[in-house]
Design a protein around this motif. Structure first.
Motif, PDB file in Angstrom:
ATOM      1  N   GLN A  20       0.808  -1.215   0.000  1.00 32.15           N
ATOM      2  CA  GLN A  20       0.000   0.000   0.000  1.00 32.15           C
ATOM      3  C   GLN A  20       0.849   1.276   0.000  1.00 32.15           C
ATOM      4  OE1 GLN A  20      -2.316  -0.695   3.520  1.00 32.15           O
ATOM      5  NE2 GLN A  20      -3.877  -1.859   2.419  1.00 32.15           N
ATOM      6  N   CYS A  21       1.976   1.242   0.694  1.00 29.18           N
ATOM      7  CA  CYS A  21       2.739   2.477   0.942  1.00 29.18           C
ATOM      8  C   CYS A  21       4.085   2.553   0.228  1.00 29.18           C
ATOM      9  CB  CYS A  21       2.964   2.638   2.449  1.00 29.18           C
ATOM     10  SG  CYS A  21       1.431   2.682   3.396  1.00 29.18           S
ATOM     11  N   ARG A  22       4.519   1.460  -0.376  1.00 28.94           N
ATOM     12  CA  ARG A  22       5.816   1.390  -1.075  1.00 28.94           C
ATOM     13  C   ARG A  22       7.006   1.605  -0.151  1.00 28.94           C
ATOM     14  NH1 ARG A  22       4.225   4.500  -6.604  1.00 28.94           N
ATOM     15  NH2 ARG A  22       2.671   2.987  -7.237  1.00 28.94           N
ATOM     16  N   ARG A  23       6.803   1.298   1.101  1.00 30.69           N
ATOM     17  CA  ARG A  23       7.860   1.311   2.110  1.00 30.69           C
ATOM     18  C   ARG A  23       7.360   0.480   3.282  1.00 30.69           C
ATOM     19  NH1 ARG A  23       7.560   7.502   4.382  1.00 30.69           N
ATOM     20  NH2 ARG A  23       7.840   6.780   6.479  1.00 30.69           N
ATOM     21  N   SER A  27       7.189   2.035  12.807  1.00 33.04           N
ATOM     22  CA  SER A  27       6.683   1.961  14.182  1.00 33.04           C
ATOM     23  C   SER A  27       5.326   1.287  14.224  1.00 33.04           C
ATOM     24  CB  SER A  27       6.577   3.367  14.785  1.00 33.04           C
ATOM     25  OG  SER A  27       5.617   4.129  14.075  1.00 33.04           O
ATOM     26  N   LEU A  28       4.982   0.795  15.402  1.00 36.45           N
ATOM     27  CA  LEU A  28       3.684   0.179  15.647  1.00 36.45           C
ATOM     28  C   LEU A  28       2.807   1.176  16.388  1.00 36.45           C
ATOM     29  CD1 LEU A  28       4.911  -3.326  16.850  1.00 36.45           C
ATOM     30  CD2 LEU A  28       4.299  -2.605  14.530  1.00 36.45           C
ATOM     31  N   ASP A  29       1.568   1.297  15.949  1.00 36.80           N
ATOM     32  CA  ASP A  29       0.635   2.230  16.568  1.00 36.80           C
ATOM     33  C   ASP A  29      -0.722   1.528  16.682  1.00 36.80           C
ATOM     34  OD1 ASP A  29      -0.417   4.502  17.667  1.00 36.80           O
ATOM     35  OD2 ASP A  29      -0.059   5.772  15.919  1.00 36.80           O
ATOM     36  N   PRO A  30      -0.868   0.663  17.689  1.00 39.95           N
ATOM     37  CA  PRO A  30      -2.091  -0.137  17.794  1.00 39.95           C
ATOM     38  C   PRO A  30      -3.341   0.711  17.994  1.00 39.95           C
ATOM     39  CG  PRO A  30      -0.786  -0.337  19.792  1.00 39.95           C
ATOM     40  CD  PRO A  30       0.027   0.450  18.813  1.00 39.95           C
ATOM     41  N   GLY A  31      -4.410   0.285  17.323  1.00 47.15           N
ATOM     42  CA  GLY A  31      -5.686   0.970  17.466  1.00 47.15           C
ATOM     43  C   GLY A  31      -5.857   2.172  16.567  1.00 47.15           C
ATOM     44  N   ASP A  35      -0.645   4.355   8.671  1.00 49.23           N
ATOM     45  CA  ASP A  35      -0.419   5.657   8.056  1.00 49.23           C
ATOM     46  C   ASP A  35       0.857   5.615   7.224  1.00 49.23           C
ATOM     47  OD1 ASP A  35       0.271   8.342   7.525  1.00 49.23           O
ATOM     48  OD2 ASP A  35      -0.529   9.031   9.447  1.00 49.23           O
ATOM     49  N   CYS A  36       0.701   5.763   5.899  1.00 48.34           N
ATOM     50  CA  CYS A  36       1.861   5.736   5.009  1.00 48.34           C
ATOM     51  C   CYS A  36       2.803   6.909   5.251  1.00 48.34           C
ATOM     52  CB  CYS A  36       1.409   5.735   3.554  1.00 48.34           C
ATOM     53  SG  CYS A  36       0.531   4.241   3.053  1.00 48.34           S
ATOM     54  N   VAL A  37       2.281   8.080   5.519  1.00 49.25           N
ATOM     55  CA  VAL A  37       3.117   9.263   5.718  1.00 49.25           C
ATOM     56  C   VAL A  37       3.940   9.126   6.995  1.00 49.25           C
ATOM     57  CG1 VAL A  37       3.120  11.759   6.090  1.00 49.25           C
ATOM     58  CG2 VAL A  37       1.558  10.749   4.408  1.00 49.25           C
ATOM     59  N   ALA A  38       3.293   8.721   8.072  1.00 46.85           N
ATOM     60  CA  ALA A  38       3.990   8.551   9.355  1.00 46.85           C
ATOM     61  C   ALA A  38       4.735   7.222   9.433  1.00 46.85           C
ATOM     62  CB  ALA A  38       2.993   8.651  10.508  1.00 46.85           C
ATOM     63  N   ALA A  39       4.527   6.352   8.456  1.00 47.59           N
ATOM     64  CA  ALA A  39       5.116   5.006   8.428  1.00 47.59           C
ATOM     65  C   ALA A  39       4.775   4.219   9.687  1.00 47.59           C
ATOM     66  CB  ALA A  39       6.623   5.061   8.208  1.00 47.59           C
TER      67      ALA A  39
END
Length: 109
Positions: A20-23, A27-31, A35-39
């Motif tokens: 989806q994001c090409r990268r 980081s993990l952000d549960p819930g 987010d592709c921008v924030a990776a």
């Protein structure tokens, strides 16, 4: 088994994120929605029963590594297999309580 399952699940999630994001996520952000921008990847920071913490230790457009380690008893008593690692290349890692390599015993169980 729980640490290995969590790392294999993050591998699947990272590949979906990459499509989806090409990268890869850094980081993990549960819930929260991935987010592709924030990776950041919507993925738990603990294994299914909470016995292991999970973290992405490195990531960029070409690959990632992640590790898991016990959050306390009973898994912290498993001295030969304290920490597990997995990379996008498929490389598996494991360390005992003294941080000595123990991949054959820990991933081979």
């Amino acid at each position: 088994t729980e640490a290995r399952a969590a790392l294999l699940a993050i591998a699947t999630a990272q590949e979906k994120f990459h499509l989806q994001c090409r990268r890869y996520a850094t980081s993990l952000d549960p819930g929260k929605e991935s987010d592709c921008v924030a990776a950041s990847l919507d993925f738990p920071v603990r294994s299914e029963r909470g016995y292991y913490a999970i973290m992405i230790t490195s990531a960029d457009a070409s690959g990632w590594t992640a590790e898991s380690w016990p959050t306390g008893p009973p898994q912290s008593e498993d001295r030969p297999c304290q920490r597990f690692g997995l990379a996008s290349s498929g490389r598996k890692r494991a360390w005992d309580a003294a941080r000595r390599d123990n991949v054959l015993e820990c991933w081979g169980r």
